[in-house]
Motif scaffolding. Structure first.
Motif, PDB file in Angstrom:
ATOM      1  N   ALA A 258      35.035 -53.273 -54.313  1.00 62.78           N
ATOM      2  CA  ALA A 258      35.706 -54.275 -53.503  1.00 62.78           C
ATOM      3  C   ALA A 258      36.691 -55.308 -54.210  1.00 62.78           C
ATOM      4  CB  ALA A 258      34.760 -55.050 -52.747  1.00 62.78           C
ATOM      5  N   LYS A 259      37.855 -55.627 -53.754  1.00 60.57           N
ATOM      6  CA  LYS A 259      38.844 -56.158 -54.693  1.00 60.57           C
ATOM      7  C   LYS A 259      38.157 -57.682 -54.725  1.00 60.57           C
ATOM      8  CE  LYS A 259      43.784 -57.171 -55.056  1.00 60.57           C
ATOM      9  NZ  LYS A 259      43.507 -58.684 -55.017  1.00 60.57           N
ATOM     10  N   ASP A 260      37.911 -58.137 -53.671  1.00 57.93           N
ATOM     11  CA  ASP A 260      37.575 -59.815 -53.640  1.00 57.93           C
ATOM     12  C   ASP A 260      36.179 -60.110 -53.471  1.00 57.93           C
ATOM     13  OD1 ASP A 260      40.579 -60.391 -53.860  1.00 57.93           O
ATOM     14  OD2 ASP A 260      40.767 -59.732 -51.684  1.00 57.93           O
ATOM     15  N   PHE A 261      35.395 -59.139 -53.551  1.00 55.42           N
ATOM     16  CA  PHE A 261      33.845 -59.307 -53.176  1.00 55.42           C
ATOM     17  C   PHE A 261      32.939 -58.722 -54.247  1.00 55.42           C
ATOM     18  CE2 PHE A 261      35.999 -59.573 -49.348  1.00 55.42           C
ATOM     19  CZ  PHE A 261      35.961 -60.828 -48.849  1.00 55.42           C
ATOM     20  N   SER A 262      31.947 -59.158 -54.392  1.00 56.55           N
ATOM     21  CA  SER A 262      30.976 -58.463 -55.220  1.00 56.55           C
ATOM     22  C   SER A 262      30.332 -57.531 -54.455  1.00 56.55           C
ATOM     23  CB  SER A 262      29.966 -59.658 -56.078  1.00 56.55           C
ATOM     24  OG  SER A 262      29.350 -60.095 -55.300  1.00 56.55           O
ATOM     25  N   GLY A 263      29.653 -56.701 -55.148  1.00 54.58           N
ATOM     26  CA  GLY A 263      28.805 -55.602 -54.543  1.00 54.58           C
ATOM     27  C   GLY A 263      28.643 -54.092 -55.201  1.00 54.58           C
ATOM     28  N   SER A 264      28.302 -53.212 -54.495  1.00 55.70           N
ATOM     29  CA  SER A 264      28.105 -51.840 -55.104  1.00 55.70           C
ATOM     30  C   SER A 264      29.214 -51.203 -55.923  1.00 55.70           C
ATOM     31  CB  SER A 264      27.553 -50.944 -53.986  1.00 55.70           C
ATOM     32  OG  SER A 264      27.393 -49.484 -54.434  1.00 55.70           O
ATOM     33  N   MET A 265      28.955 -50.700 -56.851  1.00 54.27           N
ATOM     34  CA  MET A 265      29.962 -49.930 -57.472  1.00 54.27           C
ATOM     35  C   MET A 265      29.783 -48.445 -56.791  1.00 54.27           C
ATOM     36  SD  MET A 265      30.231 -48.028 -61.146  1.00 54.27           S
ATOM     37  CE  MET A 265      30.615 -49.675 -62.061  1.00 54.27           C
ATOM     38  N   ILE A 266      31.053 -47.702 -56.111  1.00 55.36           N
ATOM     39  CA  ILE A 266      30.805 -46.527 -55.606  1.00 55.36           C
ATOM     40  C   ILE A 266      31.648 -45.587 -56.736  1.00 55.36           C
ATOM     41  CG2 ILE A 266      31.597 -45.194 -53.715  1.00 55.36           C
ATOM     42  CD1 ILE A 266      29.843 -47.250 -52.891  1.00 55.36           C
ATOM     43  N   TYR A 280      35.992 -42.139 -47.057  1.00 56.21           N
ATOM     44  CA  TYR A 280      34.563 -42.472 -46.829  1.00 56.21           C
ATOM     45  C   TYR A 280      34.002 -43.455 -47.984  1.00 56.21           C
ATOM     46  CZ  TYR A 280      29.732 -41.702 -45.739  1.00 56.21           C
ATOM     47  OH  TYR A 280      28.363 -41.639 -45.181  1.00 56.21           O
ATOM     48  N   GLY A 281      34.501 -42.933 -48.909  1.00 56.01           N
ATOM     49  CA  GLY A 281      34.156 -43.838 -50.338  1.00 56.01           C
ATOM     50  C   GLY A 281      34.432 -45.364 -50.179  1.00 56.01           C
ATOM     51  N   ALA A 282      35.593 -45.729 -49.539  1.00 56.75           N
ATOM     52  CA  ALA A 282      35.912 -47.018 -49.228  1.00 56.75           C
ATOM     53  C   ALA A 282      35.195 -47.700 -48.204  1.00 56.75           C
ATOM     54  CB  ALA A 282      37.459 -47.023 -48.673  1.00 56.75           C
ATOM     55  N   LYS A 283      34.812 -47.061 -47.187  1.00 57.83           N
ATOM     56  CA  LYS A 283      33.910 -47.486 -46.006  1.00 57.83           C
ATOM     57  C   LYS A 283      32.748 -47.975 -47.012  1.00 57.83           C
ATOM     58  CE  LYS A 283      35.945 -45.238 -41.981  1.00 57.83           C
ATOM     59  NZ  LYS A 283      35.705 -44.363 -40.988  1.00 57.83           N
ATOM     60  N   LEU A 284      32.065 -47.112 -47.596  1.00 60.48           N
ATOM     61  CA  LEU A 284      30.965 -47.320 -48.096  1.00 60.48           C
ATOM     62  C   LEU A 284      30.985 -48.569 -49.192  1.00 60.48           C
ATOM     63  CD1 LEU A 284      29.543 -43.734 -49.532  1.00 60.48           C
ATOM     64  CD2 LEU A 284      28.867 -45.314 -47.659  1.00 60.48           C
ATOM     65  N   THR A 285      32.057 -48.631 -49.911  1.00 63.70           N
ATOM     66  CA  THR A 285      32.218 -49.865 -50.796  1.00 63.70           C
ATOM     67  C   THR A 285      32.184 -51.218 -49.751  1.00 63.70           C
ATOM     68  OG1 THR A 285      33.723 -48.398 -52.051  1.00 63.70           O
ATOM     69  CG2 THR A 285      33.935 -50.618 -52.467  1.00 63.70           C
ATOM     70  N   ALA A 286      32.975 -50.862 -48.886  1.00 61.84           N
ATOM     71  CA  ALA A 286      32.956 -52.121 -48.032  1.00 61.84           C
ATOM     72  C   ALA A 286      31.611 -52.483 -47.495  1.00 61.84           C
ATOM     73  CB  ALA A 286      33.981 -52.166 -46.673  1.00 61.84           C
ATOM     74  N   ARG A 287      30.776 -51.337 -47.204  1.00 65.20           N
ATOM     75  CA  ARG A 287      29.521 -51.802 -46.501  1.00 65.20           C
ATOM     76  C   ARG A 287      28.684 -52.254 -47.543  1.00 65.20           C
ATOM     77  NH1 ARG A 287      26.260 -49.531 -42.188  1.00 65.20           N
ATOM     78  NH2 ARG A 287      24.023 -50.343 -42.742  1.00 65.20           N
ATOM     79  N   TYR A 288      28.541 -51.931 -48.641  1.00 67.22           N
ATOM     80  CA  TYR A 288      27.594 -52.496 -49.691  1.00 67.22           C
ATOM     81  C   TYR A 288      28.382 -53.703 -50.734  1.00 67.22           C
ATOM     82  CZ  TYR A 288      25.040 -48.342 -48.394  1.00 67.22           C
ATOM     83  OH  TYR A 288      24.215 -47.236 -47.592  1.00 67.22           O
ATOM     84  N   SER A 289      29.261 -54.274 -49.940  1.00 63.43           N
ATOM     85  CA  SER A 289      29.854 -55.510 -50.574  1.00 63.43           C
ATOM     86  C   SER A 289      29.681 -56.655 -50.112  1.00 63.43           C
ATOM     87  CB  SER A 289      31.176 -55.350 -50.727  1.00 63.43           C
ATOM     88  OG  SER A 289      32.004 -55.705 -49.282  1.00 63.43           O
ATOM     89  N   LYS A 290      29.847 -57.789 -50.303  1.00 65.42           N
ATOM     90  CA  LYS A 290      29.388 -59.007 -49.782  1.00 65.42           C
ATOM     91  C   LYS A 290      30.526 -59.537 -48.663  1.00 65.42           C
ATOM     92  CE  LYS A 290      26.406 -60.863 -52.420  1.00 65.42           C
ATOM     93  NZ  LYS A 290      25.020 -61.197 -52.052  1.00 65.42           N
ATOM     94  N   GLY A 291      31.467 -58.342 -48.522  1.00 66.95           N
ATOM     95  CA  GLY A 291      32.556 -58.775 -47.563  1.00 66.95           C
ATOM     96  C   GLY A 291      32.227 -57.855 -46.114  1.00 66.95           C
ATOM     97  N   LYS A 292      31.015 -56.991 -46.058  1.00 62.80           N
ATOM     98  CA  LYS A 292      30.746 -56.297 -45.107  1.00 62.80           C
ATOM     99  C   LYS A 292      30.893 -56.684 -43.669  1.00 62.80           C
ATOM    100  CE  LYS A 292      25.844 -57.025 -44.938  1.00 62.80           C
ATOM    101  NZ  LYS A 292      24.492 -56.329 -44.903  1.00 62.80           N
ATOM    102  N   VAL A 312      43.267 -49.377 -51.378  1.00 64.71           N
ATOM    103  CA  VAL A 312      43.047 -49.013 -49.764  1.00 64.71           C
ATOM    104  C   VAL A 312      42.385 -50.001 -48.956  1.00 64.71           C
ATOM    105  CG1 VAL A 312      40.669 -47.759 -50.109  1.00 64.71           C
ATOM    106  CG2 VAL A 312      42.177 -47.025 -48.427  1.00 64.71           C
ATOM    107  N   GLU A 313      42.485 -50.089 -47.896  1.00 64.06           N
ATOM    108  CA  GLU A 313      41.844 -51.001 -46.669  1.00 64.06           C
ATOM    109  C   GLU A 313      40.736 -50.226 -45.968  1.00 64.06           C
ATOM    110  OE1 GLU A 313      42.888 -54.213 -46.798  1.00 64.06           O
ATOM    111  OE2 GLU A 313      44.499 -53.632 -48.482  1.00 64.06           O
ATOM    112  N   ALA A 314      39.803 -50.775 -45.535  1.00 60.63           N
ATOM    113  CA  ALA A 314      38.571 -50.254 -45.138  1.00 60.63           C
ATOM    114  C   ALA A 314      37.787 -51.175 -44.460  1.00 60.63           C
ATOM    115  CB  ALA A 314      37.918 -49.226 -46.073  1.00 60.63           C
ATOM    116  N   ALA A 315      37.178 -50.791 -43.273  1.00 62.70           N
ATOM    117  CA  ALA A 315      36.138 -51.591 -42.798  1.00 62.70           C
ATOM    118  C   ALA A 315      34.646 -50.964 -43.070  1.00 62.70           C
ATOM    119  CB  ALA A 315      36.259 -51.565 -41.398  1.00 62.70           C
ATOM    120  N   ALA A 316      33.637 -51.610 -43.027  1.00 61.89           N
ATOM    121  CA  ALA A 316      32.501 -51.262 -43.466  1.00 61.89           C
ATOM    122  C   ALA A 316      31.835 -49.754 -42.700  1.00 61.89           C
ATOM    123  CB  ALA A 316      31.329 -52.182 -43.557  1.00 61.89           C
ATOM    124  N   ALA A 317      31.359 -48.986 -43.328  1.00 61.49           N
ATOM    125  CA  ALA A 317      30.833 -47.740 -42.858  1.00 61.49           C
ATOM    126  C   ALA A 317      29.741 -48.303 -41.671  1.00 61.49           C
ATOM    127  CB  ALA A 317      30.126 -47.187 -43.728  1.00 61.49           C
TER     128      ALA A 317
END
Length: 327
Positions: A258-266, A280-292, A312-317
């Protein structure tokens, strides 16, 4: 002087068996085995407590083949315990010659484990090992027929034990008596007994003719997702996992953050992932970040060890999207 090879798993039972025989004035040499699914760390720590040397045998490749095709089948998960124990016995039999030892000790307890330590399984291991007449199980010896070591007086049967079943009261009392305080839980040690790891391994072996050490190590880390085209995506859960996975990655792997939030490395285990993998990877990144919970966020990605300069822009999975591919 009488000499014995003690098979040390790294758990309490095998150490107690070795100590029981050492207390009879018999020289004991420990042997432990390492593979892709367990290592010698616990065994080293345990043998130091009773002051016996330890021989480490690496049988990774042969053990992997047994995991793929066990003659006597798998246990509850991917653990081929009967075949594994028989192979360890065969190796230990070879060490009898190397160390000019008289017999082999194991920490097995009758009926402690339903698949691998019932009377039939113990007999199967004895037969398959090729060194059955040299195997002594000190903790449960009085529940079994006397061995030639006991009949000949090499070992005093009266000083052996009759432990059986799944309770560990007797073992813990012995450990306290002998000052053994540092030992792992009975369930620890072998990754093949872990349900999640076993599920991942089974799927990987079914879909991969050859599997590398790196792939086996990656199976141990994070959450795993297998998407429609067979690609694997990994999401780290902790900072320690992120550190561990970096030691296994190369420039053929794709990393997402996630560019602006801490969280999981995908991590997508592909240098050139498909568009659907990226989405799908981007959705996972969003889901497991502070910006979910913030809707669409920016995800950066690129090949490992290079700048993550793609966006890439994505909403949380959603839960459904997670559950569809997680393994």
């Amino acid at each position: 002087m009488t000499k014995a090879i003690a098979m040390i798993s790294g758990g309490l039972d095998s150490l107690l068996a070795a100590k029981l025989i050492k207390n009879q004035g018999i020289e004991v040499i420990g042997v432990c085995f390492k593979s892709y699914f367990f290592n010698e760390d616990n065994a080293k720590r345990m043998t130091a407590q009773i002051d016996i040397p330890l021989e480490v045998v690496d049988f990774s490749e042969e053990h992997l083949e047994i995991v793929r095709n066990p003659k006597h089948g798998h246990g509850k998960n991917m653990n081929p315990c009967i075949d594994c124990h028989a192979m360890m016995m065969r190796y230990s039999g070879e060490l009898l010659k190397k160390f000019n030892a008289d017999f082999i000790i194991t920490g097995e307890v009758l009926n402690q484990r339903p698949m691998s330590q019932n009377k039939g399984a113990l007999q199967t291991v004895k037969k398959e090992s090729g060194v059955g007449d040299k195997i002594l199980r000190p903790l449960c010896a009085k529940n079994l027929d006397p061995t030639e070591m006991e009949l000949s007086g090499l070992v005093d049967r009266e000083q052996l034990l009759d432990i059986k079943g799944r309770t560990r009261t007797a073992q813990m009392e012995l450990a306290e008596k002998w000052g053994i305080v540092d030992y792992p839980s009975p369930a620890g040690g072998c990754k093949l007994t872990e349900p999640n790891y076993s599920k991942r391994l089974k799927i990987t072996l079914e879909n991969t003719p050859t599997i590398t050490k790196r792939e086996l190590e990656l199976l141990k880390i994070g959450r795993h997702f297998r998407v429609n085209n067979g690609a694997t995506i990994i999401s780290t859960r902790t900072a320690d996992e992120a550190k561990s996975i970096k030691e296994l990655l190369n420039e053929n792997d794709t990393v997402m953050l996630a560019k602006d939030f801490s969280g999981s490395m995908i991590v997508i285990l592909s240098k050139d992932p498909s568009l659907s993998d990226i989405e799908y990877g981007a959705k996972l990144t969003a889901r497991y970040s502070k910006g979910k919970d913030l809707g669409v966020i920016t995800i950066k990605y690129g090949n490992y060890s290079k700048p993550l300069n793609k966006i890439v822009e994505a909403a949380a999975a959603t839960d459904e999207e997670i559950n569809t591919y997680i393994i």
